[in-house]
Write a protein that holds these residues in place. Structure first.
Motif, short mmCIF file in Angstrom:
data_model
loop_
_atom_site.label_atom_id
_atom_site.label_comp_id
_atom_site.label_asym_id
_atom_site.label_seq_id
_atom_site.Cartn_x
_atom_site.Cartn_y
_atom_site.Cartn_z
N MET A 1 0.78 -1.41 -0.21
CA MET A 1 0.07 -0.03 0.04
C MET A 1 1.03 1.11 0.01
O MET A 1 0.39 2.10 -0.56
N ILE A 2 1.99 1.28 0.71
CA ILE A 2 2.85 2.33 0.65
C ILE A 2 3.41 2.40 -0.89
O ILE A 2 3.34 3.89 -1.36
N ALA A 3 3.64 1.53 -1.50
CA ALA A 3 4.18 1.61 -2.62
C ALA A 3 2.84 2.17 -3.83
O ALA A 3 3.15 2.97 -4.71
N THR A 4 1.67 1.88 -3.59
CA THR A 4 0.66 2.08 -4.28
C THR A 4 0.41 3.70 -3.93
O THR A 4 0.04 4.39 -4.98
N ILE A 5 0.35 4.23 -2.56
CA ILE A 5 0.32 5.64 -2.25
C ILE A 5 1.51 6.60 -2.83
O ILE A 5 1.14 7.50 -3.45
N VAL A 6 2.67 6.21 -2.72
CA VAL A 6 3.80 6.84 -3.37
C VAL A 6 4.00 6.73 -4.58
O VAL A 6 4.90 7.46 -5.28
N LEU B 1 2.32 10.24 6.04
CA LEU B 1 1.87 8.74 6.31
C LEU B 1 1.49 8.44 7.73
O LEU B 1 1.28 7.44 8.00
N ALA B 2 1.02 9.64 8.51
CA ALA B 2 0.77 9.39 9.74
C ALA B 2 -0.76 8.66 9.93
O ALA B 2 -0.61 7.66 10.62
N GLN B 3 -1.60 9.01 9.20
CA GLN B 3 -2.99 8.13 9.19
C GLN B 3 -2.66 6.94 8.70
O GLN B 3 -3.18 5.88 9.41
N PHE B 4 -1.91 6.71 7.74
CA PHE B 4 -1.63 5.55 6.94
C PHE B 4 -0.92 4.32 8.05
O PHE B 4 -1.22 3.38 8.11
N SER B 5 -0.18 5.04 9.15
CA SER B 5 0.67 4.21 9.98
C SER B 5 -0.26 3.42 10.71
O SER B 5 0.04 2.36 11.39
N LEU B 6 -1.49 3.68 10.83
CA LEU B 6 -2.63 3.08 11.90
C LEU B 6 -2.60 1.61 11.38
O LEU B 6 -3.04 0.69 11.88
N TRP B 7 -2.33 1.31 9.88
CA TRP B 7 -2.29 -0.15 9.50
C TRP B 7 -1.23 -0.78 10.20
O TRP B 7 -1.46 -2.05 10.42
N ALA C 1 19.86 -1.15 13.67
CA ALA C 1 18.80 -1.98 14.05
C ALA C 1 17.55 -0.77 14.13
O ALA C 1 17.48 0.00 15.19
N ALA C 2 16.75 -0.92 13.17
CA ALA C 2 15.71 0.02 13.05
C ALA C 2 14.35 -0.19 13.42
O ALA C 2 13.91 -1.39 13.84
N THR C 3 13.36 0.74 13.39
CA THR C 3 11.82 0.81 13.47
C THR C 3 11.09 0.90 12.51
O THR C 3 11.52 1.31 11.45
N ILE C 4 9.89 0.54 12.59
CA ILE C 4 8.77 0.78 11.73
C ILE C 4 8.64 2.31 11.41
O ILE C 4 8.54 2.58 10.23
N GLU C 5 8.82 3.15 12.79
CA GLU C 5 8.73 4.50 12.33
C GLU C 5 10.00 4.94 11.67
O GLU C 5 9.65 6.10 10.66
N ASP C 6 11.10 4.53 11.54
CA ASP C 6 12.27 4.85 10.68
C ASP C 6 11.83 4.59 9.04
O ASP C 6 12.16 5.41 8.49
N PHE C 7 11.14 3.49 8.90
CA PHE C 7 11.00 3.01 7.83
C PHE C 7 9.92 3.77 7.20
O PHE C 7 10.12 4.52 6.01
N VAL C 8 8.93 4.13 7.83
CA VAL C 8 7.94 4.83 7.18
C VAL C 8 8.28 6.29 7.06
O VAL C 8 7.89 7.11 5.85
#
Ligand code: BAL
Ligand code: ZN
Length: 876
Positions: free
Chosen positions: A392-397, A435-441, A417-424
């Motif tokens: 979905m990230i690929a679809t959005i961007v 992508l704040a709202q998207f991160s709810l996924w 050693a990273a986190t999901i927040e780093d990735f997003v």
């Protein structure tokens, strides 16, 4: 075990600089010496002790800077080592000696033996079963590994990284040293020692470096590793071309072992595989086996960058490497094969495995916030839904935006050693999006339900679409926020072309993606010349359930005319599912089931359409499964009625399409020599789908028996055997074919697993007795996970009527098995137990029996944390 919370994360007090390990291998008394160099992290209280993890360890020596250490300065228990009075800032060395017993290690975590081969599995927390260690993924260090072993039984001594050297070592022994220059967490450590055959090849990377490739298998099986080697080279090339990622050591090794809890493991430079996902030849492997091997070889290889170079800060971030790497292997397979057919298979898998998890007591977010047993979070939610979130990230961007985000991710976080927040954040920063709202996924569990209605105003030329999203409550999350759901769509006109709106109001639309962000949204498309048929969620752009009462004629129109093959399959599925649900209800009420001719005719027309690729037509012919129907029904399920109803629909289609199916069966025979490529596999899939319908219209086993006798590859052979066993379980032809198959493959355990699986899925009340009888077969052993999964696991997961017997005998059997397996291999027991995750959706008599069986398990003595965690969540 206690509950671990994401919110409690903090860095270690001590930084690990270097690791030197020496193994003196022995089947029952292996000596491990670990020399660890630490320093206290800046700012940490100088009184803070060093606390290391252990699991069932026996310590026989402990040195501080090579000196004996006063007993008052440390405490050692089987599961931890605490050392006090350590230097304030300067580095110091701790040398720990432990004795371990690989032969007795039936958990298959840590160092164990499989068919005489020493091997390791350290993810997630297996390294602490080898030595005391800060066993967590954010502790990265450079490792040197020395292995000493008997030369005759272990000519091969392997570990991570590059080979440093080897020599003789006393009488009958030798040693080898390996050095891995890439800092890594302990879960990526690996050691293999034994006597194995090898297939060798080479790959030249994009910068011109030569990499040696070796695949180790049991002697005599080398020829069956050729396809895996080919898949590896294609994976290496693809990762360079698509993600710009090059391999980083002089050698890449894969070792196939026969006792393995997972599919495979991405240890740095030394992948260890379940042999099921390495070994293949036409005589013993099906097309599905080939596809799995290709996907898993690719998956583990891709982890070298997504998982190893960039690893996880803590185990809550598991989807950082797994969701992303599944997405990468899906894209790889789509590029190597047919993209829409691959997508259909992915969505089928997601819906049949992840959707039930998300709808039941084991539901959890893609990025969980707490766990009791991390082994239980290697789930389809973390893996497959995690992959969908990446998609979905690929679809959005967009494609280019995704590439930019990934490049930034590797640039910013290589070695981290990273986190999901780093990735997003990388996708946000690379693309200037929020992508704040998207991160709810990542945070909200449960499959969103999107309710859809639409209207067309001819006078105004306006098409109006109303959407409403609802995310069902899940354990620990009763209230949900609306999510950002990217829906690909099209407005299909009568002639099969697409309407282009002059203007749109009510939603952001980029290209063919509608961004649903509110709880409710009404979208108006103007300048639409005639009533369009809405095609929503094309290519399954979002992992949601749609509630959309689309007219059967509209679905049939999509099924025949949409430009997106995936949507054509989806429409067919949406056309079939209500019929099957209705059939199940009628069967339950004892009424006659009637099948819509439109459904049958649409399906038969697609099956016979030679302009469409055969693999797609085979997918179209596979009706929604019994568990798909159960999921659609949602609650109060009676598996027998579901099957009876589905069988009636299937028989109607089989009879109505008998001529077409007979033609397909003849036309799509494998021509010439077998090749495992997707196109040829498609012909076989279509032919075998036709055979399964013909067996119903024929009403006799003759055709399947003939297909069995003439098959010259495992795909056709096992398909014919499945039709015989499932359609004609009592026929002499079936008994003969089963015995022929068994005798022919008696010395090939992986093929015997197919023999177990085919018989354990024969529907009906007789299945349990059959499974119990097979457990006494000399081919069966409870100590091998593949055998247990093939027989017990397949029965519980994939035989809805046999397992869910109304008298509850299936559940009682499973409870016994779980209690017996658990003390030996808790991970295996816990995994098989998840087959009961949908027990609350059963009708009352069955769900009572299921609850009782779960309570029997819960009352078991000395349950592992793996099983007690699952059973408690299921009963909650
Ligand atoms: N990391 C465990 C096996 C896999 O997902 O590749
Ligand atoms: Zn993985």
């Amino acid at each position: 075990g206690q509950i671990i919370h994401l919110a409690d994360y903090r860095q270690t007090d001590f930084v690990l600089e270097r690791v030197d390990l020496t193994f003196e291998l022995d089947p029952t008394e292996t000596k491990v010496e670990a020399r660890l160099i630490f320093h206290r992290r800046e700012g940490v209280d100088t009184a803070a002790p060093l606390v290391l993890d252990g699991d069932e360890l026996v310590m026989t020596g402990l040195l501080f800077d090579q000196m004996e250490i006063d007993a008052a300065r440390y405490d050692a228990t089987p599961d931890s080592l605490t050392i006090r009075d350590l230097p304030a800032s300067e580095p110091f060395e701790i040398t720990i000696t432990t004795m371990i017993n690989p032969e007795a290690n039936t958990q298959l975590m840590g160092l164990y033996r499989s068919n005489g081969v020493y091997c390791t599995q350290c993810e997630a927390e297996g390294f602490r079963r080898i030595t005391y260690f800060p066993d967590r993924p954010d502790v990265l260090a450079v490792y040197t590994v020395n292995i000493i072993a008997d030369k005759a039984s272990c000519p091969l001594l392997l570990s991570n990284g590059n080979f440093l050297g080897g020599a003789g070592y006393g009488e009958g022994k030798h040693f080898a040293a390996w050095f891995d220059p890439h800092p890594k967490p302990s879960y990526l450590f690996a050691l293999v020692a034994g006597d194995l055959g090898v297939v060798e090849d080479a790959f030249t990377t994009m910068s011109g470096r030569e990499v040696t490739l070796k695949i180790y298998v049991e002697h005599g099986k080398e020829a069956r590793a050729a396809y895996a080697m080919d898949a590896l080279k294609r994976s290496m090339k693809w990762d360079e071309e698509v993600f710009g990622r090059e391999y980083d050591l002089d050698i890449f090794m894969i070792v196939a072992v026969s006792d393995f809890n997972m599919g495979a493991m991405e240890n740095k430079g030394l992948n260890v595989f379940n042999d099921k996902y390495v070994l293949a030849d036409p005589e013993t492997a099906t097309d599905q086996d080939y596809a799995n091997i290709e996907a898993i070889i690719a998956h583990e290889y891709f982890h070298n960058w997504t998982g190893n170079r960039v690893t996880c800060r803590d185990w809550f971030q598991l989807c950082l490497k797994e969701g992303l790497t599944v997405y990468r292997d899906h894209e790889f397979s789509a590029d190597q094969r047919s993209r829409p057919v691959k997508r259909i298979a992915e969505v089928r898998h997601l819906k049949s495995e992840q959707f039930p998890e998300d709808a039941g007591p084991l539901a959890h977010p893609v990025r969980p916030t707490k766990y009791r047993e991390i082994n239980n979070f290697y789930t389809t939610t973390v893996y497959e839904k995690g992959s969908e979130v990446t998609r979905m990230i690929a679809t959005i961007v967009g494609k280019d935006g995704f590439k930019k985000g990934m490049d930034l991710y590797f640039e910013r976080h290589d070695g981290d050693a990273a986190t999901i927040e780093d990735f997003v954040k990388c996708f946000e920063d690379a693309n200037g999006v929020d992508l704040a709202q998207f991160s709810l996924w990542y945070h909200q569990a449960g499959t969103p339900l999107v309710s859809v209605s639409c209207a067309y105003d001819h006078a105004k030329g306006e098409f109006t679409l109303s959407l409403e999203q609802m995310i069902p409550p899940t354990p620990g999350q009763s209230v949900k926020e609306p999510m950002h759901i990217p829906l690909r769509f099209g407005l299909l006109l009568e002639d099969g072309s697409e309407a282009k709106a002059a203007a749109v109001s009510g939603a952001d639309i980029t290209g063919d993606v509608l961004h649903l962000k509110e709880r409710r949204q009404t979208v108006t498309f103007s300048g639409i010349p005639s009533r369009p048929v809405l095609v929503l969620n094309r290519s399954f752009s979002a992992p949601v359930n749609l509630h959309f009462e689309q007219a059967p004629a509209d679905l049939a129109h999509i099924a025949r005319h949409d430009s997106d093959l995936f949507s054509r399959w989806q429409a067919l599925n949406d056309l079939a599912l209500p019929s099957l649900v209705e059939a199940a209800s009628k069967a339950r009420a004892g009424e006659t089931v009637e099948t819509s001719a439109m459904l049958a005719d649409t399906l038969i027309a697609i099956a016979g359409d030679e302009s469409l690729e055969p693999a797609f037509r085979a997918q179209a012919l596979a009706l929604p499964s019994e568990s798909d129907i159960a999921r659609e029904l949602g609650s109060n399920n009676d598996p027998d009625a579901i099957r009876t109803g589905r069988e009636a629909v299937l028989a109607f289609i089989a009879n109505r399409g008998a001529e077409v199916f007979a033609t397909l069966f003849e036309r799509h025979r494998t021509q010439g020599a077998f090749t495992p490529d997707a196109a040829n596999a498609g012909h076989r899939a279509l032919r075998n789908a036709a055979l399964s319908y013909l067996a119903v219209s024929d009403g006799t086993p003759a055709r399947a028996a003939e297909a069995f006798a003439s098959a010259d590859n495992m795909t056709d052979l096992s398909a014919a055997l499945t039709v015989l066993a499932h359609r004609f379980p009592a026929a002499t032809e079936t008994a003969e074919a089963l015995e022929t198959f068994r005798a022919r493959f008696a010395d090939n355990a992986l093929v015997i697993d197919k023999w177990f699986a085919i018989q354990s899925t024969i529907p009906g009340d007789g299945a349990l007795a059959r499974v119990q009888a097979l457990m006494t077969s000399p081919h069966f052993t409870k100590s091998n996970p593949n055998r247990v999964r093939a027989l017990v696991g397949t029965f519980a997961f994939s035989n809805p009527t046999g397992f869910n017997r109304a008298d509850g005998a299936g559940y009682r059997f499973l409870a016994e098995q779980i209690l017996e397996i658990d003390p030996k291999n808790p991970q295996l027991a816990a995994r098989i137990l998840t087959s009961m995750r949908s027990w609350r959706a059963l009708e009352a008599v069955r769900s009572d029996h299921a609850r009782n069986a779960l309570r029997t398990i819960a009352a078991g003595e000395k349950l592992s944390s793996d099983v007690s965690d699952i059973v408690e969540r299921m009963l909650k």
